[in-house]
Design a protein around this motif. Structure first.
Motif, PDB file in Angstrom:
ATOM      1  N   LYS A  54     107.338  19.033  25.348  1.00 25.44           N
ATOM      2  CA  LYS A  54     106.603  19.798  26.423  1.00 25.44           C
ATOM      3  C   LYS A  54     106.154  21.188  26.578  1.00 25.44           C
ATOM      4  N   ARG A  55     107.648  22.308  25.701  1.00 23.49           N
ATOM      5  CA  ARG A  55     107.526  24.013  25.661  1.00 23.49           C
ATOM      6  C   ARG A  55     109.303  23.966  25.142  1.00 23.49           C
ATOM      7  N   ARG A  95     103.813  25.528  23.936  1.00 19.20           N
ATOM      8  CA  ARG A  95     103.584  24.342  24.732  1.00 19.20           C
ATOM      9  C   ARG A  95     103.205  23.348  23.693  1.00 19.20           C
ATOM     10  N   ASN A  96     103.634  22.064  24.243  1.00 19.84           N
ATOM     11  CA  ASN A  96     102.751  20.557  22.753  1.00 19.84           C
ATOM     12  C   ASN A  96     103.246  20.796  21.566  1.00 19.84           C
ATOM     13  N   PHE A 299      97.400  20.718  32.040  1.00 18.91           N
ATOM     14  CA  PHE A 299      99.184  21.170  31.923  1.00 18.91           C
ATOM     15  C   PHE A 299      99.084  21.974  33.466  1.00 18.91           C
ATOM     16  N   ASP A 302     100.902  20.025  36.579  1.00 24.85           N
ATOM     17  CA  ASP A 302     102.500  19.877  34.961  1.00 24.85           C
ATOM     18  C   ASP A 302     103.293  20.243  35.841  1.00 24.85           C
ATOM     19  N   ASP A 305     105.574  22.439  33.517  1.00 20.84           N
ATOM     20  CA  ASP A 305     105.054  22.802  32.375  1.00 20.84           C
ATOM     21  C   ASP A 305     105.182  24.703  32.596  1.00 20.84           C
ATOM     22  N   THR A 306     105.662  24.608  33.844  1.00 23.92           N
ATOM     23  CA  THR A 306     106.003  26.294  33.490  1.00 23.92           C
ATOM     24  C   THR A 306     107.102  27.447  33.075  1.00 23.92           C
ATOM     25  N   TYR A 310     111.349  25.985  32.002  1.00 21.85           N
ATOM     26  CA  TYR A 310     111.812  25.777  30.943  1.00 21.85           C
ATOM     27  C   TYR A 310     112.800  26.785  31.217  1.00 21.85           C
TER      28      TYR A 310
END
Length: 399
Positions: A54-55, A95-96, A299, A302, A305-306, A310
């Protein structure tokens, strides 16, 4: 205390100084930021088995994938284990992404940590960042040919870094604006312009919500772009996100349509800076979710996601490791290997030196003098001389 530090002076012949507290605070801030970024990624295991993470912190190796070749990204662990001594671009986080190290883009080179990899990671997204180029001007950072000192700010959508002067709008200074979306990404998702009208304000007068104002002002933090082969630092400015609530539940009515029906408009040009928790105000109805999917921006709904989420994860992980890693401190590890008498001698010696250093610095503070590197060297030379005299005085001989 004031610590002597060479700096560009305002006038020729002037010597600027910074306080020791400033130096320590800046060092702590950079260390905390680096820890937050790196602690969120595993430094020992390749992230490939986790799939499209995800990150994570990523690097591009210009030694293995030079400009003109295929872009590729490697995880934190592979940057240490497989690309030590290579020319690496630190990409911060993306991300991803699935680690490319040793796959078909690296010719004969194979990953030392996880060799069983597909030839290509088809879902990875690449940009000119992977060749050390940034912004709409497609230049390196730092740029030795650019005489203008300018910060770079990251778009949260395309994750490219842009010079402040190339954003197409003024960069807010004392405004609680946390994330930036570049003009290109705004145009790729036109519905964002509607939200910008009500959440981000105009170019001339950005909206500042009264409940946040500058009392909860967000500061755009810097991070270092390190070229590991030669250690040349460069600074970019990144939007630090403040904590907000979870994305709101799907409304019975489309919030986007409600906002679009107000008749309020704004000029659709330039990058847009958004306030904290702006994502929680996005509509999550079925129609809007489809729009996010089509624009490749799911995202945005989500909450994990930020970058803030993280970094908080990285900080938590580091704190947990510090809490359970008894004896990892180098001094404590060394003390644990010594006998009781030796431990006491070292502790007494440390306390004596701390007291003497405090008295030494207080003299400078009382006289309003600047502490120079030469003063510090002399202090420790005196400490060494005293140690030698004590050692010589303690020698006994038997006849």
């Amino acid at each position: 205390f004031t610590f002597y530090f060479p700096r560009m002076a305002a006038n020729e012949g002037d010597e600027a100084t910074v306080s020791l507290v400033d130096v320590l605070e800046e060092d702590e801030e950079l260390e905390n930021e680096a820890s937050a970024v790196l602690a969120g990624s595993d430094s020992e295991k390749c992230s490939y088995p986790e799939g499209y993470v995800k990150r994570q912190a990523l690097y591009a190796c210009s030694t293995c994938t030079p400009k003109g070749g295929q872009p590729a990204g490697v995880c934190l662990a592979c940057s240490y284990k497989c690309h030590e001594g290579h020319d690496l671009f630190e990409l911060y986080t993306k991300r991803n992404f699935r680690c490319d190290c040793g796959n078909g883009k690296f010719e004969e080179m194979r990953c030392k940590l996880y060799s069983d990899k597909d030839q290509l990671n088809t879902e990875n997204k690449y940009s000119h960042n992977f060749f050390g180029l940034y912004c709409t001007c497609n230049r390196p950072y730092p740029d030795p040919e650019d005489p203008v000192e300018d910060e770079m700010i990251q778009c949260i959508v395309c994750e490219d870094w842009l010079h402040g002067r190339h954003l197409g709008c003024p960069v807010p200074e004392c405004v609680e604006l946390q994330e930036m979306v570049c003009e290109s990404c705004m145009n790729n998702a036109p519905f964002l312009w509607t939200y910008a009208t009500h959440l981000a304000g105009t170019h001339r007068d950005p909206i500042i919500h009264s409940d946040s104002l500058c009392s909860s002002m967000g500061i755009l933090l810097t991070f270092s772009l390190l070229v590991k082969s030669n250690g040349v630092p460069g600074c970019k400015r990144r939007h630090q996100e403040m904590e907000g609530g979870s994305p709101s539940k799907a409304p019975s009515e489309c919030r986007l349509k409600e906002l679009g029906g107000t008749g309020t408009e704004r000029a659709e040009f330039g990058a847009v800076f958004w306030p904290s928790a702006w994502r929680t105000k996005l509509c999550s109805c079925v129609s809007c979710k489809k729009s996010y999917d089509e624009a490749g921006m799911s995202f945005l709904l989500d909450e994990s996601d930020t970058v803030l989420a993280y970094e908080n994860k990285g900080k938590t992980t580091e704190q947990e490791q510090a809490g359970t890693a008894e004896g990892r401190d180098p001094l404590m590890s060394a003390l644990n290997t010594l006998g009781r008498v030796q431990q006491l001698e070292i502790i007494h010696g440390y306390n004596d030196m701390k007291t003497e250093l405090k008295d030494f610095l207080q003299r400078f503070a009382a006289e309003g003098k600047v502490v120079t590197p030469e003063d510090i060297r002399q202090f420790f030379e005196q400490q060494q001389n005293r140690k030698r005299r004590r050692a010589n005085a303690g020698q006994y001989y038997c006849s």
